[in-house]
Design an enzyme around this catalytic site. Structure first.
Site, PDB file in Angstrom:
ATOM      1  N   LYS A 166      -4.611  -3.402  16.452  1.00 37.83           N
ATOM      2  CA  LYS A 166      -3.367  -2.627  16.322  1.00 37.83           C
ATOM      3  C   LYS A 166      -2.759  -2.388  17.703  1.00 37.83           C
ATOM      4  CE  LYS A 166      -4.856  -0.794  11.965  1.00 37.83           C
ATOM      5  NZ  LYS A 166      -5.631   0.191  11.224  1.00 37.83           N
ATOM      6  N   GLN A 223      -7.534   6.187  11.271  1.00 39.70           N
ATOM      7  CA  GLN A 223      -8.326   5.012  10.875  1.00 39.70           C
ATOM      8  C   GLN A 223      -9.383   5.416   9.842  1.00 39.70           C
ATOM      9  OE1 GLN A 223      -7.775   1.724  11.873  1.00 39.70           O
ATOM     10  NE2 GLN A 223      -9.282   1.295  10.276  1.00 39.70           N
ATOM     11  N   ASP A 274       1.167   4.499   7.600  1.00 40.01           N
ATOM     12  CA  ASP A 274       0.268   3.847   6.635  1.00 40.01           C
ATOM     13  C   ASP A 274       0.784   4.032   5.203  1.00 40.01           C
ATOM     14  OD1 ASP A 274      -1.856   2.315   7.454  1.00 40.01           O
ATOM     15  OD2 ASP A 274      -3.219   3.995   7.784  1.00 40.01           O
TER      16      ASP A 274
END
Ligand code: NAD
Length: 283
Positions: free
Chosen positions: A53, A97, A120
């Site tokens: 990322k 995460q 997300d």
């Protein structure tokens, strides 16, 4: 029949090029899109994802920040970090995460992220937008999978789509996106009876299970578009859920693993972050 490959490297490069151009345009207006990733503990797979990322941000000219928290971090500390990033004007996208260590409450943490910074797309507000077909942030993996499907140029409307897996991050949002494309959608899961009976009807088959070699040739309709979301490790090698070699003989289109949906997930994360940065311009 030999399936045509839906190449995640090529398709994600297209998205990254678009993102790079949008980052340039934002920079000209004094805004550098910023993505913060919170990583709790040291899960080796998560370390790799977080590194990728960061690399994606660098390639497209974005600001990338990783907040590393100790395995023993408390819920309060984690939520405190999220709230600090919510207030930080340099940060447009926040990602926690997953998975988190077992003592932490994932849903409570995700709920703390401002919906407009939730790149997300896991916040309940964004899940609600997806459910109702209104504008919100769409989770990266299903969004990437849909981009791949659309890149075939086939008319998706009216097609039979079967999604294997019903998780909140892949299966369910994928089903919603396919419904929005006017597909007839079936969601299969671990309690589905006679799975192959469903999958053999599918013009579009999306597998998000997490079991290597799970989807075999006899389960696939000739000519189907097969999207393999699974990421599994067998003898140190990464593979998907689909038995690529045999299914390639019958499918019309297929995504490889690696080099498939995984690449698209990161590209969509970058795209969602630029969207978030662009939204701040009008404010
Ligand atoms: P999950 O474990 O939350 O969900 C797995 C789903 O598979 C469940 O809904 C379960 O009902 C279903 N399932 C399990 N056994 C089954 C069976 N025998 N028959 C039918 N259905 C069955 O997993 P997830 O988070 O949705 O991820 C799924 C896979 O996708 C994993 O391999 C994960 O690593 C991968 N993944 C990939 C990306 C990417 O970027 N490519 C992103 C997220 C997840």
């Amino acid at each position: 029949m030999t399936a045509r490959i839906l190449d995640g490297k090529v398709l994600s490069a297209q998205i990254k090029d678009e993102v790079t151009a949008r980052v340039e345009a934002l920079k000209a207006k004094g805004v550098i899109p910023g993505l913060a990733v919170i990583l709790v503990g040291n899960n080796p797979a998560s370390e790799i994802y977080v590194r990728n990322k960061g690399k994606g941000c660098e390639e497209t000219g974005m600001l990338s920040r990783t907040v590393r928290l100790d395995e023993a971090t408390t819920q309060e500390e984690l939520e405190g970090q999220i709230e600090a990033l919510n207030r930080d004007p340099e940060i447009h996208g926040i990602l926690v995460q997953l998975p988190l260590p077992r003592h932490l409450d994932e849903n409570a943490a995700l709920a703390k992220i401002l919906p407009e910074k939730d790149v997300d797309g896991f916040h309940l507000i964004n899940a609600g937008h997806l459910m109702t077909g209104t504008e919100g942030v769409v989770p990266c993996t299903p969004k990437g999978a849909l981009y791949m499907l659309r890149s075939t140029g086939e008319d998706l409307s009216g097609k039979e789509a079967v999604v294997i897996g019903r998780s909140n991050i892949v299966g369910k949002p994928m089903a919603m996106l396919l419904l929005q494309q006017n597909c007839t959608v079936t969601v299969c899961h671990s309690r589905t009876k006679d799975l192959a009976e469903h999958t053999r009807r599918a013009d579009i088959l999306v597998s998000a299970v997490g079991k290597a070699g799970f989807v075999t040739k006899d389960m696939v309709k000739p000519g189907a578009i097969v999207i393999d979301v699974g990421i599994n490790r067998v003898d140190g090698k990464v593979c998907g859920d689909v038995d690529f070699e045999s299914v390639s003989e019958t499918a019309g289109w297929i995504t490889p693993v690696p080099g498939g949906v995984g690449k698209m997930t990161i590209a969509m994360l970058l795209s969602n972050t630029v969207d978030a940065a662009e939204r701040t311009l009008g404010k």
